[in-house]
Design an enzyme around this catalytic site. Sequence first.
Site, short mmCIF file in Angstrom:
data_model
loop_
_atom_site.label_atom_id
_atom_site.label_comp_id
_atom_site.label_asym_id
_atom_site.label_seq_id
_atom_site.Cartn_x
_atom_site.Cartn_y
_atom_site.Cartn_z
N ASP A 102 0.86 -1.22 0.06
CA ASP A 102 -0.11 -0.08 -0.04
C ASP A 102 0.97 1.27 -0.13
O ASP A 102 1.88 1.40 -0.89
CB ASP A 102 -1.09 -0.06 1.18
CG ASP A 102 -2.03 1.09 1.17
OD1 ASP A 102 -3.11 1.02 0.54
OD2 ASP A 102 -1.60 1.88 1.84
N TYR A 210 -1.61 11.65 1.61
CA TYR A 210 -2.56 11.81 0.36
C TYR A 210 -2.61 13.14 -0.07
O TYR A 210 -2.44 13.48 -1.24
CB TYR A 210 -3.87 11.13 0.59
CG TYR A 210 -3.91 9.83 0.94
CD1 TYR A 210 -4.13 8.96 -0.09
CD2 TYR A 210 -4.14 9.15 2.06
CE1 TYR A 210 -4.23 7.67 0.18
CE2 TYR A 210 -4.09 7.94 2.36
CZ TYR A 210 -4.26 6.88 1.40
OH TYR A 210 -4.46 5.85 1.81
N HIS A 271 -6.98 -6.40 -0.87
CA HIS A 271 -6.04 -5.47 -0.67
C HIS A 271 -4.91 -5.96 0.41
O HIS A 271 -3.83 -5.52 0.32
CB HIS A 271 -6.61 -4.19 -0.42
CG HIS A 271 -5.59 -3.13 -0.21
ND1 HIS A 271 -4.84 -2.69 -1.39
CD2 HIS A 271 -5.07 -2.24 1.01
CE1 HIS A 271 -4.11 -1.73 -0.96
NE2 HIS A 271 -4.19 -1.32 0.36
#
Length: 291
Positions: A102, A210, A271
């Site tokens: 990730d 982010y 994931h």
Amino acid sequence: MVTLESDWQHLFVETNNIRLHTVTQGEGELVVLLHGFPEFWYAWRYQIPALARYFKVVVPDLRGYNDSDKPESGYDLDTLCTDIQGLIERLGYVKAHIVGHDWGGLIAWHFAQKFPQSLNRLAILNAPPPHRFVQELVSNLDQLRRSWFVFAFQIPGIPEWLIQQNLKEFVTNALREHAIRKGAFSAEETQIYEAALEKPGVLPAAINYYRHLFWPPTWLFNWTKTPAKILSPTLVLWGKEDSFLSHHLTEGLDRLIAAPFKLQLIPDCGHWIQQEVPQTVNRELLNFLRR
């Protein structure tokens, strides 16, 4: 919950003007495991003892997470990679094998281009190269649908407040509800993640990853740049049923790598690959890293 091994050590390492909390075990060549959002070192609990039979395994809480320092700045990829490069040096090594999942995978991809002299082998778990992620997110409706939260995170202050108010539901939804193999996350394990996220300063720091990636100058740079070729042997493992990141992000990766490359899609896996199918991931990592 996995019983913590008695010979796991918790150490704080000074690097790049911050302190990173790390968990270590084993001796030998250095393997650094980099976690993603919204995790911390505990995401690698199944890999640490398996890899430590052959390597010195070091698992940091990334900048801003859990027990590592949480400065207001430094959440851009260059700084995050410099954190890891400094960690390697402070541990007395010249090179390390880097394994990232990730966000840890985005950092690992970038590390391979920024510090090729410090990288031995590169292993990536469900993480696209940063430039590819940005390009797909703004041009592919399917990836936009999967990653809508990335844009929600750009709003100052509100996302972390909302998550804090609904932390239990957020963690359960992010981990358990998005896992294909639900047994990967017990109620006790989700509580462990919840406790790490509720520490002061963690949520703003984690969301700043982010915000920096999609800050307009960074976004434009990632949209237009041609990335440097990766010179280290590279393994990509990808849970095919990932609801956050389409496996189509793996297409064409071989063109980015001027070294031996292997891509393996894992069926019936989401994931959280190293927690959903830990034995498969451990086997593939050992086969790759011990060559």
